[in-house]
Design a protein around this motif. Sequence first.
Motif, PDB file in Angstrom:
ATOM      1  N   LEU A   1      53.007  45.711  67.099  1.00 22.41           N
ATOM      2  CA  LEU A   1      54.171  46.144  67.869  1.00 22.41           C
ATOM      3  C   LEU A   1      54.100  45.719  69.338  1.00 22.41           C
ATOM      4  CD1 LEU A   1      54.505  49.816  66.531  1.00 22.41           C
ATOM      5  CD2 LEU A   1      55.378  47.694  65.534  1.00 22.41           C
ATOM      6  N   ASP A   2      53.014  45.057  69.710  1.00 23.80           N
ATOM      7  CA  ASP A   2      52.793  44.678  71.105  1.00 23.80           C
ATOM      8  C   ASP A   2      53.589  43.413  71.455  1.00 23.80           C
ATOM      9  OD1 ASP A   2      51.864  44.112  73.619  1.00 23.80           O
ATOM     10  OD2 ASP A   2      49.739  44.205  73.095  1.00 23.80           O
ATOM     11  N   ILE A   3      54.534  43.536  72.390  1.00 19.46           N
ATOM     12  CA  ILE A   3      55.337  42.384  72.818  1.00 19.46           C
ATOM     13  C   ILE A   3      55.016  41.997  74.266  1.00 19.46           C
ATOM     14  CG2 ILE A   3      57.228  42.915  71.227  1.00 19.46           C
ATOM     15  CD1 ILE A   3      58.753  44.091  73.641  1.00 19.46           C
ATOM     16  N   THR A   4      53.868  42.458  74.768  1.00 15.35           N
ATOM     17  CA  THR A   4      53.521  42.217  76.172  1.00 15.35           C
ATOM     18  C   THR A   4      53.503  40.732  76.513  1.00 15.35           C
ATOM     19  OG1 THR A   4      52.167  44.229  76.177  1.00 15.35           O
ATOM     20  CG2 THR A   4      51.836  42.685  77.977  1.00 15.35           C
ATOM     21  N   ASP A   5      52.855  39.933  75.682  1.00 17.14           N
ATOM     22  CA  ASP A   5      52.738  38.505  75.981  1.00 17.14           C
ATOM     23  C   ASP A   5      54.104  37.833  76.055  1.00 17.14           C
ATOM     24  OD1 ASP A   5      50.018  38.742  76.087  1.00 17.14           O
ATOM     25  OD2 ASP A   5      49.651  37.961  74.075  1.00 17.14           O
ATOM     26  N   GLU A   6      55.003  38.216  75.151  1.00 15.58           N
ATOM     27  CA  GLU A   6      56.352  37.648  75.172  1.00 15.58           C
ATOM     28  C   GLU A   6      57.073  38.011  76.467  1.00 15.58           C
ATOM     29  OE1 GLU A   6      58.855  38.043  71.661  1.00 15.58           O
ATOM     30  OE2 GLU A   6      57.105  38.704  70.530  1.00 15.58           O
TER      31      GLU A   6
ATOM     32  N   ALA B  47      68.750  41.764  73.345  1.00 16.41           N
ATOM     33  CA  ALA B  47      70.029  41.371  72.748  1.00 16.41           C
ATOM     34  C   ALA B  47      69.782  40.606  71.450  1.00 16.41           C
ATOM     35  CB  ALA B  47      70.823  40.511  73.724  1.00 16.41           C
ATOM     36  N   ASP B  48      68.681  39.864  71.404  1.00 20.84           N
ATOM     37  CA  ASP B  48      68.309  39.131  70.190  1.00 20.84           C
ATOM     38  C   ASP B  48      67.343  39.930  69.322  1.00 20.84           C
ATOM     39  OD1 ASP B  48      69.872  36.938  70.896  1.00 20.84           O
ATOM     40  OD2 ASP B  48      68.237  36.058  72.078  1.00 20.84           O
ATOM     41  N   LYS B  49      66.369  40.572  69.954  1.00 20.02           N
ATOM     42  CA  LYS B  49      65.336  41.280  69.183  1.00 20.02           C
ATOM     43  C   LYS B  49      65.869  42.554  68.543  1.00 20.02           C
ATOM     44  CE  LYS B  49      62.045  38.391  70.210  1.00 20.02           C
ATOM     45  NZ  LYS B  49      61.326  37.596  69.180  1.00 20.02           N
ATOM     46  N   LYS B  50      66.762  43.230  69.236  1.00 20.92           N
ATOM     47  CA  LYS B  50      67.419  44.443  68.732  1.00 20.92           C
ATOM     48  C   LYS B  50      66.420  45.543  68.352  1.00 20.92           C
ATOM     49  CE  LYS B  50      71.439  41.870  67.108  1.00 20.92           C
ATOM     50  NZ  LYS B  50      72.150  42.153  68.370  1.00 20.92           N
ATOM     51  N   TYR B  51      65.483  45.822  69.271  1.00 17.93           N
ATOM     52  CA  TYR B  51      64.595  46.963  69.076  1.00 17.93           C
ATOM     53  C   TYR B  51      65.349  48.249  69.406  1.00 17.93           C
ATOM     54  CZ  TYR B  51      60.571  43.830  68.777  1.00 17.93           C
ATOM     55  OH  TYR B  51      59.673  42.868  68.389  1.00 17.93           O
TER      56      TYR B  51
ATOM     57  N   GLU C 200      55.998  43.365  60.114  1.00 15.75           N
ATOM     58  CA  GLU C 200      55.881  42.461  61.243  1.00 15.75           C
ATOM     59  C   GLU C 200      57.098  42.518  62.151  1.00 15.75           C
ATOM     60  OE1 GLU C 200      54.931  38.589  59.942  1.00 15.75           O
ATOM     61  OE2 GLU C 200      52.963  39.135  59.159  1.00 15.75           O
ATOM     62  N   ALA C 201      58.189  43.032  61.688  1.00 15.43           N
ATOM     63  CA  ALA C 201      59.389  43.175  62.511  1.00 15.43           C
ATOM     64  C   ALA C 201      59.347  44.429  63.359  1.00 15.43           C
ATOM     65  CB  ALA C 201      60.637  43.194  61.631  1.00 15.43           C
ATOM     66  N   GLY C 202      58.303  45.261  63.210  1.00 16.60           N
ATOM     67  CA  GLY C 202      58.180  46.478  63.990  1.00 16.60           C
ATOM     68  C   GLY C 202      59.068  47.586  63.491  1.00 16.60           C
ATOM     69  N   GLN C 203      59.344  47.619  62.196  1.00 15.34           N
ATOM     70  CA  GLN C 203      60.221  48.649  61.658  1.00 15.34           C
ATOM     71  C   GLN C 203      59.404  49.811  61.116  1.00 15.34           C
ATOM     72  OE1 GLN C 203      62.750  46.073  59.021  1.00 15.34           O
ATOM     73  NE2 GLN C 203      64.379  47.181  60.067  1.00 15.34           N
TER      74      GLN C 203
ATOM     75  N   MET D  21      63.655  52.201  62.024  1.00 14.88           N
ATOM     76  CA  MET D  21      63.740  51.926  63.466  1.00 14.88           C
ATOM     77  C   MET D  21      62.862  50.740  63.821  1.00 14.88           C
ATOM     78  SD  MET D  21      63.690  55.698  65.250  1.00 14.88           S
ATOM     79  CE  MET D  21      63.976  54.945  66.839  1.00 14.88           C
ATOM     80  N   ARG D  22      63.332  49.921  64.743  1.00 10.37           N
ATOM     81  CA  ARG D  22      62.541  48.808  65.264  1.00 10.37           C
ATOM     82  C   ARG D  22      61.917  49.253  66.590  1.00 10.37           C
ATOM     83  NH1 ARG D  22      62.955  43.681  63.779  1.00 10.37           N
ATOM     84  NH2 ARG D  22      63.035  42.939  65.943  1.00 10.37           N
ATOM     85  N   ILE D  23      60.595  49.198  66.638  1.00 13.29           N
ATOM     86  CA  ILE D  23      59.863  49.716  67.791  1.00 13.29           C
ATOM     87  C   ILE D  23      58.893  48.660  68.311  1.00 13.29           C
ATOM     88  CG2 ILE D  23      58.266  51.498  68.616  1.00 13.29           C
ATOM     89  CD1 ILE D  23      59.371  53.311  66.407  1.00 13.29           C
TER      90      ILE D  23
END
Length: 205
Positions: free
Chosen positions: A176-181, A156-160, A36-39, A43-45
């Motif tokens: 991995l979709d962060i569009t709404d955010e 800066a907070d998410k660190k992808y 759920e962290a996109g790792q 790597m965080r993606i």
Amino acid sequence: MKKNTLRALALVALATVMNSCNNQAPKMDDQPLADEAGQTGGMRIAFIEIDTLTAQYEFAKQTTLELEKKGTNARNTIQSKSQQLEKNVANFQQKLQNNGFTSREQAEGAQSALQREQNNLMALQQRLEAELANEQQKFLQAFQDSLNNFLTDYNADKKYDLILNKAAILHASRLLDITDEVVSGMNRRYKKGAAPAATDTTKTK
């Protein structure tokens, strides 16, 4: 004047903001390829749907409508002047056929006036097209600056390690979709101040 499909142009150009190079629609599923962290592999993606962002970001929506209105006004102006020119040409031809000119010089003067009118119309059309193209470019640059600056603060907070454009992805999990955010965050910034300025990349709204 060629019909100016501003909305389509804006959407196509904005699809390249995140260095998209693949126009094939990506396959999506609900099965996670990462946690759920996109790792994935350390790597965080994450990815963004640029078309969705464009459609829901208030600055993009408002500016696109303004550009469409200006395009419509420009087309109407050229159409009106073109119709007047056609009317003047028809009147000239009718007068010429009916021997309505008192001299050859008078007829040549009227013909020269029509040529100047046509040249002025062509110059006006070119100027309006250039102005619209320039405003479109400013809008696209302002959108890109706003997105880039927002993502700098957001990450800066998410660190992808990577934030991609969906159009450049062949297959990915919806986790991995962060569009709404991103849409929500950029709209909050936009509501706090004036529209993003392309000439000032140090500020985001």
